[in-house]
Design a protein around this motif. Structure first.
Motif, PDB file in Angstrom:
ATOM      1  N   VAL A   1       0.799  -1.090   0.058  1.00  0.00           N
ATOM      2  CA  VAL A   1      -0.028  -0.121  -0.006  1.00  0.00           C
ATOM      3  C   VAL A   1       0.773   1.306   0.156  1.00  0.00           C
ATOM      4  O   VAL A   1       0.644   2.214  -0.658  1.00  0.00           O
ATOM      5  N   LEU A   2       1.925   1.254   0.757  1.00  0.00           N
ATOM      6  CA  LEU A   2       2.556   2.489   0.952  1.00  0.00           C
ATOM      7  C   LEU A   2       3.993   2.562   0.363  1.00  0.00           C
ATOM      8  O   LEU A   2       4.333   3.664  -0.091  1.00  0.00           O
ATOM      9  N   GLY A   3       4.401   1.567  -0.104  1.00  0.00           N
ATOM     10  CA  GLY A   3       5.668   1.333  -1.115  1.00  0.00           C
ATOM     11  C   GLY A   3       5.845   2.353  -2.284  1.00  0.00           C
ATOM     12  O   GLY A   3       6.695   3.178  -2.364  1.00  0.00           O
ATOM     13  N   PRO A   4       4.699   2.207  -3.213  1.00  0.00           N
ATOM     14  CA  PRO A   4       4.862   3.024  -4.410  1.00  0.00           C
ATOM     15  C   PRO A   4       4.804   4.531  -3.948  1.00  0.00           C
ATOM     16  O   PRO A   4       5.714   5.546  -4.478  1.00  0.00           O
ATOM     17  N   SER A   5       4.174   5.060  -3.003  1.00  0.00           N
ATOM     18  CA  SER A   5       4.097   6.524  -2.739  1.00  0.00           C
ATOM     19  C   SER A   5       5.422   6.653  -2.139  1.00  0.00           C
ATOM     20  O   SER A   5       5.883   7.778  -2.572  1.00  0.00           O
ATOM     21  N   LEU A   6       5.977   6.026  -1.172  1.00  0.00           N
ATOM     22  CA  LEU A   6       6.929   6.360  -0.624  1.00  0.00           C
ATOM     23  C   LEU A   6       8.269   6.329  -1.742  1.00  0.00           C
ATOM     24  O   LEU A   6       9.318   7.304  -1.764  1.00  0.00           O
ATOM     25  N   TRP A   7       8.143   5.432  -2.776  1.00  0.00           N
ATOM     26  CA  TRP A   7       9.607   5.242  -3.711  1.00  0.00           C
ATOM     27  C   TRP A   7       9.087   6.646  -4.682  1.00  0.00           C
ATOM     28  O   TRP A   7      10.103   7.297  -4.986  1.00  0.00           O
ATOM     29  N   VAL A   8       7.943   7.021  -5.110  1.00  0.00           N
ATOM     30  CA  VAL A   8       7.825   8.238  -5.821  1.00  0.00           C
ATOM     31  C   VAL A   8       8.219   9.379  -5.239  1.00  0.00           C
ATOM     32  O   VAL A   8       9.011  10.497  -5.835  1.00  0.00           O
ATOM     33  N   LYS A   9       7.863   9.765  -3.777  1.00  0.00           N
ATOM     34  CA  LYS A   9       8.517  10.846  -3.116  1.00  0.00           C
ATOM     35  C   LYS A   9       9.936  10.831  -3.109  1.00  0.00           C
ATOM     36  O   LYS A   9      10.451  11.990  -3.169  1.00  0.00           O
ATOM     37  N   ARG A  10      10.431   9.722  -2.588  1.00  0.00           N
ATOM     38  CA  ARG A  10      12.026   9.743  -2.607  1.00  0.00           C
ATOM     39  C   ARG A  10      12.644   9.976  -4.145  1.00  0.00           C
ATOM     40  O   ARG A  10      13.509  10.689  -4.124  1.00  0.00           O
ATOM     41  N   VAL A  11      12.313   9.491  -5.240  1.00  0.00           N
ATOM     42  CA  VAL A  11      12.886   9.944  -6.402  1.00  0.00           C
ATOM     43  C   VAL A  11      12.663  11.488  -6.850  1.00  0.00           C
ATOM     44  O   VAL A  11      13.348  12.114  -7.171  1.00  0.00           O
TER      45      VAL A  11
END
Length: 163
Positions: A13-23
């Motif tokens: 659930v949270l992984g994709p959102s956190l990855w986009v924010k990091r990039v």
């Protein structure tokens, strides 16, 4: 066992959102030689693709395209910024405007499903917040797991609707 399952679901659930924010953060530094800002690029693309009734504005509510108001809205770092993130986000949001302007099937589907996704997400948050109180009232600690599972399933369904 349950802890591992919960961690996997949280990661999904949270992984994709956190990855986009990091990039976006990684590539969010301004490049002095960049010829324009994200807002200027969005405006240029709107003119280039002849989206006459679409405009661009800065917002505090997150980057998005609002089809009802025909508005590409960019946060300050992306509207005023001269970074790769600003350019990518501006182009992405104008891409949504182009999809709606062309009345593409994916845009029609998105417009139809987005309200449902928002409602399901709100219900899921309510369920997850209510789980401890319900367990206390029922005096059955295991009910927290069942209620949490229902909440997580609702959150996942919201993710799948948006996908």
């Amino acid at each position: 066992m349950y802890v591992v399952l919960i961690l996997i679901v949280v990661a999904i659930v949270l992984g994709p959102s956190l990855w986009v924010k990091r990039v976006l953060a990684k590539h969010g530094k301004d490049i002095p030689t960049m010829p324009g800002t994200g807002g200027e690029l969005a405006d240029h693309l709107i003119k280039r693709f002849e989206l006459g009734d679409v405009n661009v504005e800065q917002t505090e509510l997150g980057d998005h395209y609002d089809d009802n108001d025909k508005m590409v809205r960019l946060t300050a770092p992306h509207f005023q910024g001269k970074s790769l993130s600003a350019i990518a986000v501006a182009a992405h949001e104008v891409g949504h405007a182009i999809q709606f302007h062309r009345n593409e099937p994916i845009a029609r589907l998105r417009k139809r499903l987005t309200p449902a996704a928002i409602t399901v997400e709100r219900v899921a948050i309510f369920i997850l917040m209510a789980a401890p109180a319900v367990a206390a009232v029922l005096k059955v600690p295991q009910s927290v797991l069942l209620i949490a599972a229902v909440g997580v399933i609702a959150m996942l369904s919201s993710v799948f609707i948006q996908l």
